[in-house]
Design an enzyme around this catalytic site. Structure first.
Site, PDB file in Angstrom:
ATOM      1  N   THR A  21       0.817  -1.216   0.000  1.00 49.56           N
ATOM      2  CA  THR A  21       0.000   0.000   0.000  1.00 49.56           C
ATOM      3  C   THR A  21       0.850   1.264   0.000  1.00 49.56           C
ATOM      4  OG1 THR A  21      -1.852  -1.115   1.088  1.00 49.56           O
ATOM      5  CG2 THR A  21      -1.795   1.276   1.218  1.00 49.56           C
ATOM      6  N   GLN A  69      -5.417  -1.219  -3.419  1.00 45.06           N
ATOM      7  CA  GLN A  69      -5.059   0.079  -2.843  1.00 45.06           C
ATOM      8  C   GLN A  69      -4.047   0.759  -3.773  1.00 45.06           C
ATOM      9  OE1 GLN A  69      -4.709  -2.856  -1.313  1.00 45.06           O
ATOM     10  NE2 GLN A  69      -5.850  -2.863   0.612  1.00 45.06           N
ATOM     11  N   ASP A  79      -7.724   4.298  -0.895  1.00 47.86           N
ATOM     12  CA  ASP A  79      -6.555   4.751  -0.124  1.00 47.86           C
ATOM     13  C   ASP A  79      -5.840   5.933  -0.795  1.00 47.86           C
ATOM     14  OD1 ASP A  79      -7.288   2.604   1.383  1.00 47.86           O
ATOM     15  OD2 ASP A  79      -5.324   1.677   1.469  1.00 47.86           O
ATOM     16  N   ASP A  97     -11.869   4.043   2.065  1.00 48.16           N
ATOM     17  CA  ASP A  97     -10.876   4.495   3.060  1.00 48.16           C
ATOM     18  C   ASP A  97      -9.930   5.540   2.476  1.00 48.16           C
ATOM     19  OD1 ASP A  97     -11.994   2.496   4.649  1.00 48.16           O
ATOM     20  OD2 ASP A  97     -10.431   1.041   4.164  1.00 48.16           O
TER      21      ASP A  97
END
Length: 344
Positions: A108, A144, A167, A194
């Site tokens: 990520t 992500q 993300d 998120d």
């Protein structure tokens, strides 16, 4: 291909996409100012910085490259040459599951187009984007794809656009025992899952959060915030005097869910959203949800205060914990940033 079309449409001023090339980015340097123009590399300019107090001016264009600012480049300013952040775009397309040349994946944090560990960083008047798309890579499960991964204390962003899907903006700290502070003023952040997340003390002042339409047949389609604040840190993510809009249908998104990382199971996520207009894209009945059932959102430090808009109504009070007037005095830009005054 929505993201690629959007970014390509912003290159007219500079004459098209610019790859990270070999042209010296320091061309036109005067004193402690470096200029990056189409054909140059923003990363080359960062590499050329040899002390604190430098400014890198990036001229209009779309620069397709990964930019990393190491911790030793303290006090750096990176800015677009115009006041319109759409004119200057730094973009790349790595995802968590993208393979590196050695066969491993980026992860990520490693997927970020822009990464900074430098304390005292200032960024303004440009766009940081990750245009990796799930639809283009059905074989990749690590979806992500970070636009910016920020650590380092006193990192400031003014009039910056952060564009990605899952993300988008990773607000992190330089160490598990550090309470690094970050300040975002008049910024625009869009994404779906998120898309503002991490463990930093991060203040979003007069910012615009936008949830994207997502071609899935389930809800929630995503969440705006996923804080992972350290238990010892009294301040996590604060959104104040901001607004939340949506390109999806009403109530398709949650406001937040807590992230308790496997590498820090003692985390106690903290989020305060106050004096903010919340549009109908956020579910007003149940605006919070869990990431993992063993860490229910009700046990986290999630609070709201004096919000407005259709996504801020309170039909079920226990689902929308509110600060008292006295508690609200402890959740302000000044209390979160302490002795640091961005822009002062």
């Amino acid at each position: 291909m929505r993201r690629r079309t959007l970014l390509a449409g912003m290159t007219g001023i500079a004459g098209g996409l610019v790859a990270a090339g070999t042209t010296p980015a320091v061309a036109g340097a005067r004193g402690r100012v470096l200029h990056v123009r189409p054909g140059d590399s923003a990363q080359a300019a960062v590499d050329a910085v040899d002390g604190p107090g430098w400014t890198i001016v990036v001229h209009p264009g779309t620069y397709r490259e990964v930019v990393r600012v190491p911790a030793e480049k303290a006090g750096l300013t990176l800015r677009g040459a115009t006041r319109d952040p759409r004119d200057t775009v730094i973009v790349y397309d790595n995802a968590n599951g993208t393979k590196k040349p050695d066969g491993t994946t980026y992860g990520t944090a490693g997927s970020a187009t822009f990464t900074s560990a430098a304390p005292g960083l200032t960024v303004r008047d440009l766009t940081l984007a990750n245009d990796w798309l799930r639809a283009d890579h059905p074989d990749i499960s690590g979806t992500q794809a970070v636009a910016a991964y920020i650590t380092g204390d006193r990192s400031s962003f003014d009039n910056v656009r952060f564009l990605a899907h899952q993300d988008t903006l990773f607000v992190d700290t330089s160490a598990l025992d550090a309470f690094d502070r970050q300040y975002f003023h008049c910024c625009y952040i869009e994404g779906d899952v998120d898309f503002v997340f991490g463990r930093a003390t991060a203040v979003f002042d007069d910012c615009h959060f936008h949830t994207l339409q997502r071609n899935v047949d389930f809800t929630p389609k995503g969440m705006v915030f996923a804080p992972s604040t350290a238990r010892a840190n009294p301040y996590g993510i604060l959104a104040v005097r901001s607004r939340i809009t949506s390109g999806a249908e009403n109530a398709a998104y949650k406001l937040a869910r807590p992230w308790v990382p496997t590498y820090e199971t003692t985390a106690w996520p903290s989020l305060v959203v106050r004096d903010t207009r919340i549009g109908p894209g956020i579910d007003p009945v149940a605006p919070y949800t869990n990431m993992r059932e063993q860490y229910p959102w009700q046990t986290m430090r999630f609070r709201e205060y004096r919000n407005s808009g259709p996504g801020a109504v309170i039909p079920v009070p226990e689902n929308r914990p509110q600060l008292t007037v006295q508690e609200a005095e402890a959740h302000t830009k000044r209390t979160y940033l302490g002795d640091w005054r961005p822009g002062a």
